[in-house]
Design a protein around this motif. Structure first.
Motif, PDB file in Angstrom:
ATOM      1  N   ILE A 143      53.763  42.192  34.556  1.00  0.00           N
ATOM      2  CA  ILE A 143      55.011  42.097  35.310  1.00  0.00           C
ATOM      3  C   ILE A 143      54.743  41.469  36.671  1.00  0.00           C
ATOM      4  O   ILE A 143      55.420  40.528  37.076  1.00  0.00           O
ATOM      5  N   THR A 144      53.770  41.979  37.382  1.00  0.00           N
ATOM      6  CA  THR A 144      53.432  41.414  38.689  1.00  0.00           C
ATOM      7  C   THR A 144      52.314  40.392  38.552  1.00  0.00           C
ATOM      8  O   THR A 144      51.627  40.329  37.531  1.00  0.00           O
ATOM      9  N   GLY A 145      52.128  39.617  39.620  1.00  0.00           N
ATOM     10  CA  GLY A 145      51.163  38.533  39.589  1.00  0.00           C
ATOM     11  C   GLY A 145      49.754  38.955  39.970  1.00  0.00           C
ATOM     12  O   GLY A 145      49.484  40.097  40.335  1.00  0.00           O
ATOM     13  N   GLU A 146      48.859  37.977  39.924  1.00  0.00           N
ATOM     14  CA  GLU A 146      47.447  38.223  40.197  1.00  0.00           C
ATOM     15  C   GLU A 146      47.217  38.727  41.612  1.00  0.00           C
ATOM     16  O   GLU A 146      46.371  39.591  41.845  1.00  0.00           O
ATOM     17  N   ALA A 147      47.970  38.207  42.585  1.00  0.00           N
ATOM     18  CA  ALA A 147      47.781  38.639  43.970  1.00  0.00           C
ATOM     19  C   ALA A 147      48.097  40.128  44.136  1.00  0.00           C
ATOM     20  O   ALA A 147      47.399  40.849  44.851  1.00  0.00           O
ATOM     21  N   SER A 148      49.141  40.594  43.475  1.00  0.00           N
ATOM     22  CA  SER A 148      49.477  42.014  43.523  1.00  0.00           C
ATOM     23  C   SER A 148      48.387  42.849  42.875  1.00  0.00           C
ATOM     24  O   SER A 148      47.999  43.913  43.392  1.00  0.00           O
ATOM     25  N   ARG A 149      47.879  42.389  41.752  1.00  0.00           N
ATOM     26  CA  ARG A 149      46.850  43.158  41.048  1.00  0.00           C
ATOM     27  C   ARG A 149      45.558  43.211  41.844  1.00  0.00           C
ATOM     28  O   ARG A 149      44.840  44.213  41.803  1.00  0.00           O
ATOM     29  N   GLN A 150      45.260  42.155  42.588  1.00  0.00           N
ATOM     30  CA  GLN A 150      44.083  42.201  43.454  1.00  0.00           C
ATOM     31  C   GLN A 150      44.285  43.194  44.608  1.00  0.00           C
ATOM     32  O   GLN A 150      43.348  43.869  45.018  1.00  0.00           O
ATOM     33  N   ASN A 151      45.522  43.286  45.114  1.00  0.00           N
ATOM     34  CA  ASN A 151      45.790  44.255  46.160  1.00  0.00           C
ATOM     35  C   ASN A 151      45.622  45.684  45.638  1.00  0.00           C
ATOM     36  O   ASN A 151      45.128  46.563  46.351  1.00  0.00           O
ATOM     37  N   VAL A 152      46.017  45.919  44.396  1.00  0.00           N
ATOM     38  CA  VAL A 152      45.799  47.237  43.787  1.00  0.00           C
ATOM     39  C   VAL A 152      44.311  47.569  43.782  1.00  0.00           C
ATOM     40  O   VAL A 152      43.920  48.719  44.035  1.00  0.00           O
ATOM     41  N   MET A 153      43.479  46.581  43.531  1.00  0.00           N
ATOM     42  CA  MET A 153      42.035  46.822  43.533  1.00  0.00           C
ATOM     43  C   MET A 153      41.551  47.285  44.910  1.00  0.00           C
ATOM     44  O   MET A 153      40.639  48.112  45.022  1.00  0.00           O
ATOM     45  N   CYS A 154      42.167  46.762  45.960  1.00  0.00           N
ATOM     46  CA  CYS A 154      41.795  47.186  47.320  1.00  0.00           C
ATOM     47  C   CYS A 154      42.141  48.650  47.548  1.00  0.00           C
ATOM     48  O   CYS A 154      41.365  49.394  48.161  1.00  0.00           O
ATOM     49  N   TRP A 155      43.316  49.076  47.057  1.00  0.00           N
ATOM     50  CA  TRP A 155      43.699  50.481  47.209  1.00  0.00           C
ATOM     51  C   TRP A 155      42.845  51.379  46.329  1.00  0.00           C
ATOM     52  O   TRP A 155      42.524  52.517  46.701  1.00  0.00           O
ATOM     53  N   ARG A 156      42.458  50.888  45.155  1.00  0.00           N
ATOM     54  CA  ARG A 156      41.526  51.665  44.343  1.00  0.00           C
ATOM     55  C   ARG A 156      40.213  51.893  45.095  1.00  0.00           C
ATOM     56  O   ARG A 156      39.595  52.950  44.968  1.00  0.00           O
ATOM     57  N   ARG A 157      39.810  50.900  45.857  1.00  0.00           N
ATOM     58  CA  ARG A 157      38.555  51.038  46.605  1.00  0.00           C
ATOM     59  C   ARG A 157      38.701  52.006  47.774  1.00  0.00           C
ATOM     60  O   ARG A 157      37.739  52.667  48.179  1.00  0.00           O
ATOM     61  N   LEU A 158      39.910  52.097  48.333  1.00  0.00           N
ATOM     62  CA  LEU A 158      40.111  53.011  49.457  1.00  0.00           C
ATOM     63  C   LEU A 158      40.122  54.466  49.005  1.00  0.00           C
ATOM     64  O   LEU A 158      39.457  55.311  49.603  1.00  0.00           O
ATOM     65  N   PHE A 159      40.881  54.765  47.963  1.00  0.00           N
ATOM     66  CA  PHE A 159      41.019  56.155  47.539  1.00  0.00           C
ATOM     67  C   PHE A 159      39.740  56.639  46.862  1.00  0.00           C
ATOM     68  O   PHE A 159      39.157  55.914  46.052  1.00  0.00           O
ATOM     69  N   PRO A 160      39.323  57.869  47.151  1.00  0.00           N
ATOM     70  CA  PRO A 160      38.108  58.381  46.505  1.00  0.00           C
ATOM     71  C   PRO A 160      38.289  58.692  45.028  1.00  0.00           C
ATOM     72  O   PRO A 160      37.307  58.865  44.315  1.00  0.00           O
ATOM     73  N   ALA A 161      39.552  58.760  44.569  1.00  0.00           N
ATOM     74  CA  ALA A 161      39.789  59.067  43.159  1.00  0.00           C
ATOM     75  C   ALA A 161      41.007  58.307  42.656  1.00  0.00           C
ATOM     76  O   ALA A 161      41.945  58.030  43.404  1.00  0.00           O
ATOM     77  N   ILE A 162      40.988  57.982  41.355  1.00  0.00           N
ATOM     78  CA  ILE A 162      42.092  57.324  40.665  1.00  0.00           C
ATOM     79  C   ILE A 162      42.514  58.243  39.529  1.00  0.00           C
ATOM     80  O   ILE A 162      41.671  58.913  38.910  1.00  0.00           O
ATOM     81  N   GLY A 163      43.826  58.289  39.230  1.00  0.00           N
ATOM     82  CA  GLY A 163      44.306  59.150  38.159  1.00  0.00           C
ATOM     83  C   GLY A 163      45.267  58.443  37.234  1.00  0.00           C
ATOM     84  O   GLY A 163      46.017  57.553  37.656  1.00  0.00           O
ATOM     85  N   GLU A 207      47.330  54.121  25.526  1.00  0.00           N
ATOM     86  CA  GLU A 207      47.987  52.838  25.275  1.00  0.00           C
ATOM     87  C   GLU A 207      47.226  51.658  25.874  1.00  0.00           C
ATOM     88  O   GLU A 207      47.123  50.595  25.256  1.00  0.00           O
ATOM     89  N   ASP A 208      46.695  51.823  27.088  1.00  0.00           N
ATOM     90  CA  ASP A 208      46.116  50.685  27.812  1.00  0.00           C
ATOM     91  C   ASP A 208      44.592  50.706  27.895  1.00  0.00           C
ATOM     92  O   ASP A 208      43.986  49.660  28.170  1.00  0.00           O
ATOM     93  N   ASP A 209      43.968  51.864  27.743  1.00  0.00           N
ATOM     94  CA  ASP A 209      42.512  51.998  27.862  1.00  0.00           C
ATOM     95  C   ASP A 209      41.975  51.306  29.127  1.00  0.00           C
ATOM     96  O   ASP A 209      41.088  50.450  29.062  1.00  0.00           O
ATOM     97  N   PRO A 210      42.497  51.654  30.311  1.00  0.00           N
ATOM     98  CA  PRO A 210      42.069  50.985  31.550  1.00  0.00           C
ATOM     99  C   PRO A 210      40.666  51.402  31.982  1.00  0.00           C
ATOM    100  O   PRO A 210      40.198  52.495  31.644  1.00  0.00           O
ATOM    101  N   ARG A 211      40.006  50.537  32.744  1.00  0.00           N
ATOM    102  CA  ARG A 211      38.674  50.854  33.265  1.00  0.00           C
ATOM    103  C   ARG A 211      38.742  51.778  34.474  1.00  0.00           C
ATOM    104  O   ARG A 211      37.822  52.548  34.735  1.00  0.00           O
ATOM    105  N   LEU A 212      39.807  51.643  35.259  1.00  0.00           N
ATOM    106  CA  LEU A 212      40.003  52.479  36.457  1.00  0.00           C
ATOM    107  C   LEU A 212      38.853  52.323  37.453  1.00  0.00           C
ATOM    108  O   LEU A 212      38.377  53.298  38.044  1.00  0.00           O
ATOM    109  N   THR A 213      38.425  51.094  37.644  1.00  0.00           N
ATOM    110  CA  THR A 213      37.437  50.776  38.666  1.00  0.00           C
ATOM    111  C   THR A 213      38.034  49.759  39.624  1.00  0.00           C
ATOM    112  O   THR A 213      39.069  49.148  39.343  1.00  0.00           O
TER     113      THR A 213
END
Length: 377
Positions: free
Chosen positions: A166-186, A194-200
């Protein structure tokens, strides 16, 4: 102060449970020294900067701090002492100590010693920098945040279930930055199946990083599959914690633990993970914030239970206009706008064609929900 903020961001995701702090020393309009907190337990950046300077600052030098040297950041003594011993006369502070009872103690100590102190310089940016730390010290609880990526009309998938992307590559890269900030992902069990995400966090030019990975799975549905999701078997599986209930089968628990996955079993009466107990468990082990990337079910349940503290919404310039497309939010019974859930301390950013709005979740005094939506899930 903007230079001090840039300095502080060098510690992005590396300082928990301490805050990110940037310090800049300016003489004759030029930055002559800078410092930041690079890890948890680091000494006060003021002391490090002034020691590394190797001399006393000039009499007209200005020191810029993104965060007041106060009790919450363990700098009331060390930071104030280093500044006073340096002979500095001018100090500029961004955000105050986030705990109301502690605010201005460091600044007042400097003023009482005869220094000129100016506060609230770029305060909104300096406060926003430490949204995780601020919640942690004010509420003695981790901040629970959630991310959603939607169309203009609030849908996260077509009626067929198609959702990538739905969103573009720039948005998804920004999500990666927030994943790096938070000590945990849920995530919730449905999203994992359904998606089998890596969550890294996978940021261009940086090594892949993995914090704690939570799976909210009250009945251990994710352990019932013949082939387990990848986060239960990959190289980071010891960072994975499945949060379940005492209604889950012990055989599935043993299966996960045999793979090296951690399992938290929380007592409950309705087979759903009790978020208050989850919060307490996170606090007890020192996890300061969780960034949830769940689907409609998990996000809506967190809102319904008033358990979501912070929300990120990425909106793409797509319009489905289909009542059978999958909505991101559901189950509320809002009859008046005064009953709506709102965001406060709102920040707006653009990523390519997408827009992102984020802020603290503010709940109305009365929040009516459609119990059939949540009881049938």
């Amino acid at each position: 102060m903007r230079a001090a903020l840039d300095e502080a961001r060098k510690g992005w995701g590396k300082t928990h449970p301490q805050p990110m702090i940037g310090v800049v020393l300016v003489e004759k309009g030029k930055i002559v020294a800078s410092e930041y907190v690079d890890r948890s337990g680091a000494r006060s950046p003021e002391a490090t900067l002034l020691e590394n300077l190797g001399r006393l600052p000039s009499k007209t030098a200005n020191l810029f701090l993104t965060l007041e040297p106060g009790p919450s950041s363990n700098r009331l003594e060390s930071g104030v002492k280093a500044i006073l011993e340096s002979g500095l006369k001018n100090v500029f502070i961004g955000a105050g100590d986030p705990v109301l009872e502690q605010e201005n103690k460091g600044a007042d100590a400097l003023k009482e010693a005869g220094l000129k102190v100016e506060r609230r310089i770029l305060i909104e940016d300096c406060t926003d920098l430490n949204l995780i730390f601020n919640h942690w010290v004010k509420h003695q609880s981790p901040v629970l945040a959630a991310k959603s990526a939607t169309t203009m009309d609030g849908k996260i998938a077509c009626r067929t279930g198609e959702s990538k992307w739905i969103t573009g590559e720039a948005s998804r890269q920004n999500v990666m930055c927030w994943r790096r900030l938070f000590p945990a992902i849920g995530v919730g069990a449905g999203t994992l199946i359904e998606d089998d995400p890596r969550l890294t966090s996978r940021i261009d030019g940086e090594e892949e990083w993995c914090g704690v990975r939570f799976v909210m799975d009250g009945l251990l549905r994710t352990a019932m599959e013949r082939f387990l999701p990848s986060i239960y078997t990959d190289d980071f599986r010891d960072n994975t914690i499945v949060v379940t209930t005492d209604a889950a089968g012990t055989g599935y628990i043993r299966r996960l633990e045999t793979e090296g996955v951690n399992v938290w079993v929380l007592p409950t009466a309705n087979m759903k993970v009790p978020f208050p107990d989850f919060r307490k468990k996170c606090y007890d082990v020192g996890i300061t914030g969780i960034y949830f990337e769940g689907g409609s079910k998990l996000t809506s349940e967190m809102l319904q239970m008033r358990e979501l503290d912070y929300h990120f919404n990425y909106r793409a310039p797509l319009l489905l206009g289909d009542d059978k497309a999958v909505p991101v939010y559901r189950g509320m019974r809002i009859e008046k706008l005064s009953q709506a859930i709102r965001l406060e301390n709102v920040r707006h950013e653009s990523f390519g064609d997408d827009q992102m709005v984020r802020g603290h979740v503010s709940y109305p005094s009365r929040l009516d929900v459609d119990e059939t939506v949540f009881s049938n899930d």
